[in-house]
Design a protein around this motif. Structure first.
Motif, PDB file in Angstrom:
ATOM      1  N   ASN A 160      23.386  -6.408  15.337  1.00 10.51           N
ATOM      2  CA  ASN A 160      24.592  -6.205  14.532  1.00 10.51           C
ATOM      3  C   ASN A 160      25.818  -5.769  15.323  1.00 10.51           C
ATOM      4  O   ASN A 160      26.755  -5.243  14.759  1.00 10.51           O
ATOM      5  N   GLY A 161      25.806  -5.943  16.626  1.00  7.55           N
ATOM      6  CA  GLY A 161      26.944  -5.547  17.436  1.00  7.55           C
ATOM      7  C   GLY A 161      26.532  -5.224  18.853  1.00  7.55           C
ATOM      8  O   GLY A 161      25.580  -5.796  19.378  1.00  7.55           O
ATOM      9  N   PHE A 162      27.236  -4.286  19.479  1.00  3.37           N
ATOM     10  CA  PHE A 162      26.872  -3.881  20.837  1.00  3.37           C
ATOM     11  C   PHE A 162      27.371  -2.475  21.134  1.00  3.37           C
ATOM     12  O   PHE A 162      28.248  -1.947  20.453  1.00  3.37           O
ATOM     13  N   PRO A 176      16.498  -0.947  19.983  1.00  2.52           N
ATOM     14  CA  PRO A 176      17.475  -1.669  19.167  1.00  2.52           C
ATOM     15  C   PRO A 176      18.037  -0.850  18.003  1.00  2.52           C
ATOM     16  O   PRO A 176      19.193  -1.006  17.650  1.00  2.52           O
ATOM     17  N   ASN A 177      17.237   0.055  17.432  1.00  2.00           N
ATOM     18  CA  ASN A 177      17.744   0.857  16.317  1.00  2.00           C
ATOM     19  C   ASN A 177      18.426   2.141  16.777  1.00  2.00           C
ATOM     20  O   ASN A 177      18.921   2.916  15.957  1.00  2.00           O
ATOM     21  N   VAL A 218       9.338   7.572  27.240  1.00  2.00           N
ATOM     22  CA  VAL A 218       9.929   7.138  25.975  1.00  2.00           C
ATOM     23  C   VAL A 218      10.070   8.371  25.098  1.00  2.00           C
ATOM     24  O   VAL A 218       9.098   9.073  24.837  1.00  2.00           O
ATOM     25  N   ASP A 219      11.291   8.622  24.647  1.00  2.00           N
ATOM     26  CA  ASP A 219      11.571   9.831  23.882  1.00  2.00           C
ATOM     27  C   ASP A 219      12.584   9.516  22.790  1.00  2.00           C
ATOM     28  O   ASP A 219      13.293   8.506  22.855  1.00  2.00           O
ATOM     29  N   SER A 220      12.661  10.390  21.786  1.00  2.00           N
ATOM     30  CA  SER A 220      13.696  10.252  20.769  1.00  2.00           C
ATOM     31  C   SER A 220      15.047  10.548  21.421  1.00  2.00           C
ATOM     32  O   SER A 220      15.119  11.238  22.443  1.00  2.00           O
ATOM     33  N   THR A 221      16.127  10.026  20.841  1.00  2.00           N
ATOM     34  CA  THR A 221      17.444  10.204  21.448  1.00  2.00           C
ATOM     35  C   THR A 221      17.927  11.647  21.418  1.00  2.00           C
ATOM     36  O   THR A 221      18.827  12.005  22.171  1.00  2.00           O
TER      37      THR A 221
END
Length: 97
Positions: A11-13, A60-61, A76-79
């Motif tokens: 949906n964008g960048f 991506p999300n 790999v971690d949550s933002t």
């Protein structure tokens, strides 16, 4: 200073500018960029001891980050860095079965 890097999603960048600001353009309809992070704004030091990181890639999300350090650790971690999802060592991982 222009754009240093960008990640395109459905949906964008999101783009990283030369002044180190993160900008998001939603919906390919020509919307104005939204500033997500800017070095001049308040920031928090998360004291990430697993770095320095040679690659950082958002999901991506936008809810997860994959960070690769120079020792081959893929984290790999949550933002918000509150939930660690995985920490495989890519130097010892084998594709042999």
């Amino acid at each position: 200073m222009g754009i240093i890097d960008a990640r395109i999603h459905e949906n964008g960048f999101v783009a990283l500018s030369g002044s180190l600001a993160l900008l998001e353009v939603k919906d390919w309809g020509g919307a104005r960029p939204l500033t997500l992070a800017n070095p001049g704004l308040e920031s928090a030091d998360r004291r990430l001891s697993r770095g320095p990181f040679i690659r950082v890639s958002p999901s991506p999300n936008g809810r997860l980050l994959a960070l690769l350090n120079s020792n081959g650790l893929l984290w790999v971690d949550s933002t918000d860095f509150q939930r660690s999802m995985a920490e495989p060592d890519t130097q010892t991982a084998s594709g042999d079965t």
